[in-house]
Design an enzyme around this catalytic site. Sequence first.
Site, PDB file in Angstrom:
ATOM      1  N   GLU A 144      35.259  23.076  38.636  1.00  0.00           N
ATOM      2  CA  GLU A 144      35.577  23.470  40.014  1.00  0.00           C
ATOM      3  C   GLU A 144      34.636  22.788  41.010  1.00  0.00           C
ATOM      4  O   GLU A 144      33.922  23.445  41.769  1.00  0.00           O
ATOM      5  CB  GLU A 144      35.514  24.989  40.179  1.00  0.00           C
ATOM      6  CG  GLU A 144      36.618  25.713  39.428  1.00  0.00           C
ATOM      7  CD  GLU A 144      36.665  27.215  39.704  1.00  0.00           C
ATOM      8  OE1 GLU A 144      35.659  27.763  40.180  1.00  0.00           O
ATOM      9  OE2 GLU A 144      37.705  27.833  39.438  1.00  0.00           O
ATOM     10  N   GLU A 305      42.753  27.579  34.063  1.00  0.00           N
ATOM     11  CA  GLU A 305      42.237  28.946  33.927  1.00  0.00           C
ATOM     12  C   GLU A 305      43.298  29.874  34.492  1.00  0.00           C
ATOM     13  O   GLU A 305      43.553  29.873  35.698  1.00  0.00           O
ATOM     14  CB  GLU A 305      40.933  29.123  34.708  1.00  0.00           C
ATOM     15  CG  GLU A 305      39.796  28.282  34.174  1.00  0.00           C
ATOM     16  CD  GLU A 305      38.484  28.491  34.938  1.00  0.00           C
ATOM     17  OE1 GLU A 305      38.354  29.491  35.664  1.00  0.00           O
ATOM     18  OE2 GLU A 305      37.603  27.629  34.797  1.00  0.00           O
TER      19      GLU A 305
HETATM   20  C1  GAL Z   1      36.256  30.224  37.738  1.00  0.00           C
HETATM   21  C2  GAL Z   1      35.323  29.309  36.981  1.00  0.00           C
HETATM   22  C3  GAL Z   1      35.030  29.848  35.601  1.00  0.00           C
HETATM   23  C4  GAL Z   1      34.650  31.284  35.694  1.00  0.00           C
HETATM   24  C5  GAL Z   1      35.746  32.070  36.364  1.00  0.00           C
HETATM   25  C6  GAL Z   1      35.418  33.547  36.488  1.00  0.00           C
HETATM   26  O1  GAL Z   1      36.160  29.998  39.098  1.00  0.00           O
HETATM   27  O2  GAL Z   1      35.851  28.019  36.848  1.00  0.00           O
HETATM   28  O3  GAL Z   1      33.973  29.108  35.043  1.00  0.00           O
HETATM   29  O4  GAL Z   1      33.472  31.360  36.413  1.00  0.00           O
HETATM   30  O5  GAL Z   1      35.948  31.567  37.650  1.00  0.00           O
HETATM   31  O6  GAL Z   1      34.412  33.816  37.405  1.00  0.00           O
END
Ligand code: GAL
Length: 672
Positions: A144, A305
């Site tokens: 990110e 994700e």
């Molecule tokens: C996303 C990030 C992950 C994890 C997730 C939950 O923004 O890419 O590494 O941190 O949020 O907080």
Amino acid sequence: MKYLFGTDYYPEHWPRDRWAIDARMMREMGISIVRMAEFSWAKWEPAEGVFHFEDLDEAIEILAKEGIDCILGTPTAAPPAWIIQKNPEIQPVDSHGHRLHFGGRHHDCQSNLAYREHSRRFVTAFARHYADNPHVVGWQIDNELGNSHGDLCFCPSCEDRFRQWLKDKYGTIEQVNKAWGTAFWSQDYSDFSQITAPKDTVTGHNPSQQLDWKRFCSDLVLDFHRFQADILRKEAPNKFITHNMMGFSDKVDYFKLTEQLDFASQDQYPGGHFQPEHNGYRADEQAGALDLIRSAGHKPFWVMEQQSGITGWEILGRTPRPGQLGLWALQGIAHGADAIVFFRWRSCTMGTEQYWHGILPHHGVPGRYYQELKQFIADTGSILEQVQGSVPAKEAAILFSYDQEYAMAIQPHHPDLKYQSHVMRYYSALHRRNIPVEFVREEDDWSGWKLLIAPFQFLMSMSLADKMRAYVRQGGRLVLDFRCGVKDTHNIAIMTDNLPCYVSDLCGLKVVEYDCLRDTDGAVSWGNQNYPIEFWNDIIQTDTAMPLALYAREFYAGTPAITVNQYGEGSVYYIGTGMKPELADRMVQEWIDHCGIRPLLETPHGVEVTHRKKNGSTYIFVLNHNAEERVIEAPESWQPIDSKGKGTDIPAYGYRVYILTCGLYTDTDSKL
Ligand code: GAL
Ligand code: ZN
């Protein structure tokens, strides 16, 4: 592509004897790819130049035995303590001039040369080690990028780099002075060495300098990404490179970032604890973010994700209702995702993200989230396989510009005016009618889009105006709105033309005055109905334009607020005010009636319809975001391809997928 579903996995968080159990359970639920390693630098390189990939090798092998391949993340979002101890200057500095410290993540400055060297050493070793491993099929660079960098980094290294960026852009200091309007408040520079990052000032900062700084920050992230991509492509060719993006985040231009990738990826948390509506979620906002990431490459993307449980760090959101995890994942597919990777496999027992729940709970025994997602994968796997590679047809487009976004953030005009919400006002109204939207940028080819909405064209150039004229002359329908053509691309007000500068002829009107609606709402009349408006009113003098709506209040009541102008083969709408949703809906009806854009289906509130098409087939996705069942009227030609039968009743948080081989939105449709 053989991968459909995956999960984000952190073997280093779990006892080694659990890895094989995890891999088996993943296979059993239909997972064929995992993303790993993106935060584990300290494990793989515990001291400078001492590499230990044995554990990761073993995890990869265990997964491979179950038929699961992996994407490895370069761990540069979390430099280890020994690096920070050796080079504390790597830690970023905020706009107050305060250094931020070790203990979280993203504690790195991307221009810092020592940090680049550490990154180069690690990424090179990492790439070489896995170059020939057939189970490592792709890379994700960092994590990110741009996240946590809202107010970072203003360190001396970044300032040096900014000066270099300015030299490359402007050549001489005189050109910088001219571009930034430094005659105001005695800001003239006699040498590049005097220029600093726009740190906190006693009063407001120079808007032109701020705009260049935001452009520079985006370019720096792009440079940091390219720096790693070059190493990976050289040392380990034949693996894909992607990056997990954050929808409407504005820290880096995602269109440009996608140019460096094999495909874009999105991180999708519809029920995230940070969402403004805790008791629900905005399906249109989620849809918009997904469409933006698809649009960044104008091709299918991955969700890297996907929410798989209740989320939270210190504060938590709601637990996903039964059905929502699958519905949210399907929304990704419905908007162009070719694979869905769930974050994360198992809820972590330690660290900041203890409450960002995974598919499995802390104790590791499958519960509702696992069962629901397993069923979802079983239900939709073959559908996803069929639709991979397909994209929507060209209907409506929204011109999206990070430059305009930066300019609005620097001078919002009205305290509640934000670029993303302003763009979403249009997007949501189209979304309510199930009209497909693509985001396009200035430099894209606009031909084929029936309607091009260009919100907040505050920064205007003659070449952009010419391109708009050419688009409309050939039959395009263009929408412009308030604050169009106010400034040049240096954020300096244009003094040689009437508002909207350079496009006043195209709009067939002049904006002679304006009114910022502070602490008051307004209204316009359209036909015999009144509609609420907000933020801003342009006071318009028409030339060839025809009024559609008139202001209903203030001393300019009865004058045009929204107009349309015929130009060449096409037409231009000018919207001089901020539309509230009712007015935006009226506007969309006008475009359906006169611009040829077509709803996929009229549906009850909260039921979303999207499509993807390839090889003469159109796949239709119907998603019910409501907590109750809804009934739709699907046309006869829509053949259900999901496993749930023919019905048109869609359960709470349920969905249907249909295929059609002729008719609306297919290749045989003569309108396309
Ligand atoms: C996303 C990030 C992950 C994890 C997730 C939950 O923004 O890419 O590494 O941190 O949020 O907080
Ligand atoms: Zn820095």
